[in-house]
Design an enzyme around this catalytic site. Structure first.
Site, PDB file in Angstrom:
ATOM      1  N   ARG A 187       0.795  -1.222   0.000  1.00  7.25           N
ATOM      2  CA  ARG A 187       0.000   0.000   0.000  1.00  7.25           C
ATOM      3  C   ARG A 187       0.833   1.281   0.000  1.00  7.25           C
ATOM      4  NH1 ARG A 187      -2.733  -3.815   1.645  1.00  7.25           N
ATOM      5  NH2 ARG A 187      -0.788  -4.308   2.651  1.00  7.25           N
ATOM      6  N   THR A 188       1.776   1.364   0.939  1.00  4.83           N
ATOM      7  CA  THR A 188       2.437   2.659   1.124  1.00  4.83           C
ATOM      8  C   THR A 188       3.244   3.025  -0.123  1.00  4.83           C
ATOM      9  OG1 THR A 188       2.570   2.098   3.458  1.00  4.83           O
ATOM     10  CG2 THR A 188       3.849   4.004   2.732  1.00  4.83           C
ATOM     11  N   LYS A 204      25.683  -3.175  -0.306  1.00  7.69           N
ATOM     12  CA  LYS A 204      27.154  -3.124  -0.310  1.00  7.69           C
ATOM     13  C   LYS A 204      27.664  -2.346   0.896  1.00  7.69           C
ATOM     14  CE  LYS A 204      26.689  -2.404  -5.244  1.00  7.69           C
ATOM     15  NZ  LYS A 204      26.809  -1.319  -6.229  1.00  7.69           N
ATOM     16  N   ARG A 222      11.014   3.962   3.576  1.00 10.75           N
ATOM     17  CA  ARG A 222      10.673   2.972   4.610  1.00 10.75           C
ATOM     18  C   ARG A 222      11.929   2.213   4.973  1.00 10.75           C
ATOM     19  NH1 ARG A 222       5.615  -1.070   4.591  1.00 10.75           N
ATOM     20  NH2 ARG A 222       4.679   0.903   5.196  1.00 10.75           N
ATOM     21  N   HIS A 279       4.600   5.747  11.711  1.00 10.91           N
ATOM     22  CA  HIS A 279       4.135   5.597  10.316  1.00 10.91           C
ATOM     23  C   HIS A 279       3.174   6.766  10.039  1.00 10.91           C
ATOM     24  CE1 HIS A 279       3.080   4.001   6.529  1.00 10.91           C
ATOM     25  NE2 HIS A 279       2.806   2.757   6.836  1.00 10.91           N
TER      26      HIS A 279
HETATM   27  N1   CP Z   1      -0.370  -0.058   5.811  1.00 11.52           N
HETATM   28  C1   CP Z   1       0.839  -0.291   5.294  1.00 11.52           C
HETATM   29  O1   CP Z   1       1.865   0.305   5.690  1.00 11.52           O
HETATM   30  O2   CP Z   1       0.846  -1.273   4.327  1.00 11.52           O
HETATM   31  P1   CP Z   1       2.124  -1.727   3.498  1.00 11.52           P
HETATM   32  O3   CP Z   1       3.070  -2.401   4.470  1.00 11.52           O
HETATM   33  O4   CP Z   1       1.608  -2.678   2.454  1.00 11.52           O
HETATM   34  O5   CP Z   1       2.758  -0.505   2.910  1.00 11.52           O
END
Ligand code: CP
Length: 360
Positions: free
Chosen positions: A51-52, A80, A101, A129
């Site tokens: 999703r993100t 590396k 991320r 998040h």
């Molecule tokens: N909600 C969320 O962070 O989903 P993903 O891990 O798929 O990005």
């Protein structure tokens, strides 16, 4: 120029402004289709995501911009040994904005200190998040018609569930909010949320282990997955993984007017039979995430245009004479990163790492 590491970096007025922009995008998508022409988003994902990452990419494409990046650390030069700070400096040469991320807590913050373009935290370990919270806020606003005077139940892995931490931080600033924290004893909310947010702001909350007991009181139920990848002990995960399952029987205990959210992915904590219940809002929530990320990209790029200078780290009051013992903190792996701490409670002599917020 501003980055986004924590949802607390956005004022309530700014959150409301992002929600208003997202609603306008939903109503008039054509008005936004060229807003980011010639702009590039870099998605740097050192950890899996559906999703993100893809909603960030869809968001930038729908704004008329383009996207570069990688979806796993193994296909980048991190494999590396390249540092997060160096990666951020390099991407500043190729893109206009970064969404990152990383499994290490505080990694996007380190990137934001090194980059000369805005960096958005797209999830750092079990810490924060903030853009999931943007999706959550728009969803609650659209489903319930308000963001205040709500009883919110958060259920599942409240220790490692980073979306829960950011959502509590955000909702604690609206009036009339009460939390019911539903978890096994081993997965209760961590200290940086309990003490820094709930206790400090005198937000009413109760901790229970029974979902059935909480159900009739809730305006919002926020289900979460038990975060297998954050457990050091796989047997502990096996023991806790089936702690909560929301099914159609449990939904009978809930108010007629309420909504069920989940950041997704789900494993088994919501039965697929619940999906047909009109109160199940989690797929609408995933769509809302795209609109809020569009609004956020627009805001941060506009701010960078108005004021391209980097915001320096505010070092006044920081302390250097301690060591972070959190094995998941970015200070454990990033070369020559200074250990920095902020006193969060003078009376109790509590100092927290500025990257991961764990106690020294
Ligand atoms: N909600 C969320 O962070 O989903 P993903 O891990 O798929 O990005």
């Amino acid at each position: 120029m501003r980055s986004l590491n924590s949802i607390l970096e956005l004022s309530v007025e700014e959150l409301d402004g992002l929600i208003a922009t997202a609603k306008d995008i939903i109503a008039h998508p054509e008005a936004y289709q060229d807003k980011c022409a010639h702009k590039k988003l870099a998605t740097l994902f050192f950890e899996p995501s559906t999703r993100t990452r893809l909603s960030f990419e869809a968001a930038m494409l729908e704004l008329g911009g383009s996207v570069i990046g990688f979806s796993e650390a193994s296909s980048s030069s991190a494999s590396k040994g390249e540092s997060v700070a160096d990666t951020a400096k390099i991407l500043s040469c190729y893109a206009d904005i970064i969404a990152m991320r990383h499994p290490k807590e505080g990694a996007p913050f380190v990137a934001s200190l090194a980059a000369s373009i805005p960096v958005i935290n797209a999830g750092d370990g079990g810490h924060n998040h903030p853009t999931q919270t943007l999706a959550d806020l728009l969803t609650i606003s659209r489903e319930m018609g308000r963001l205040d005077n709500l009883t919110i139940g958060l259920c599942g892995d409240l220790k490692y569930g980073r979306t829960v931490h950011s959502l509590i931080e955000a909702m604690s600033r609206y009036s009339g909010i009460r939390f019911i924290l539903i978890s096994p004893a081993e997965l209760k909310i961590p200290g940086f949320i309990r003490y820094n947010v709930l206790e400090r702001k005198h937000i009413p909350y109760t901790e229970v282990s029974s979902l059935d007991e909480a159900m009739p009181q809730l305006d919002v139920l926020y289900m979460t997955r038990i975060q297998r990848e954050r457990f050091d002990d796989p047997w502990e995960y096996e023991r806790l993984k089936d702690s909560y399952v929301l099914d159609t029987e449990k939904m009978k205990l809930a108010k007629e007017r309420m909504c069920v959210l989940h950041p997704l992915p789900r494993v088994n904590e919501i039965s697929v039979k619940v999906d047909d219940d009109p109160r199940a809002a989690y797929f609408r929530q995933a769509l809302n995430g795209k609109y809020m990320r569009m609004a956020l990209i627009l805001k941060l790029l506009e701010e960078a245009k108005q004021n391209p200078a980097k915001q320096p780290l505010e070092v006044e009051g920081l302390e250097y004479d301690r060591v972070c013992r959190n094995p998941k903190c970015i200070t454990q792996t990033e070369q020559e990163l200074p250990q920095l701490f902020r006193c969060t409670d003078k009376a109790a002599d509590i100092h927290r790492c500025i990257y991961c917020e764990q106690r020294a």
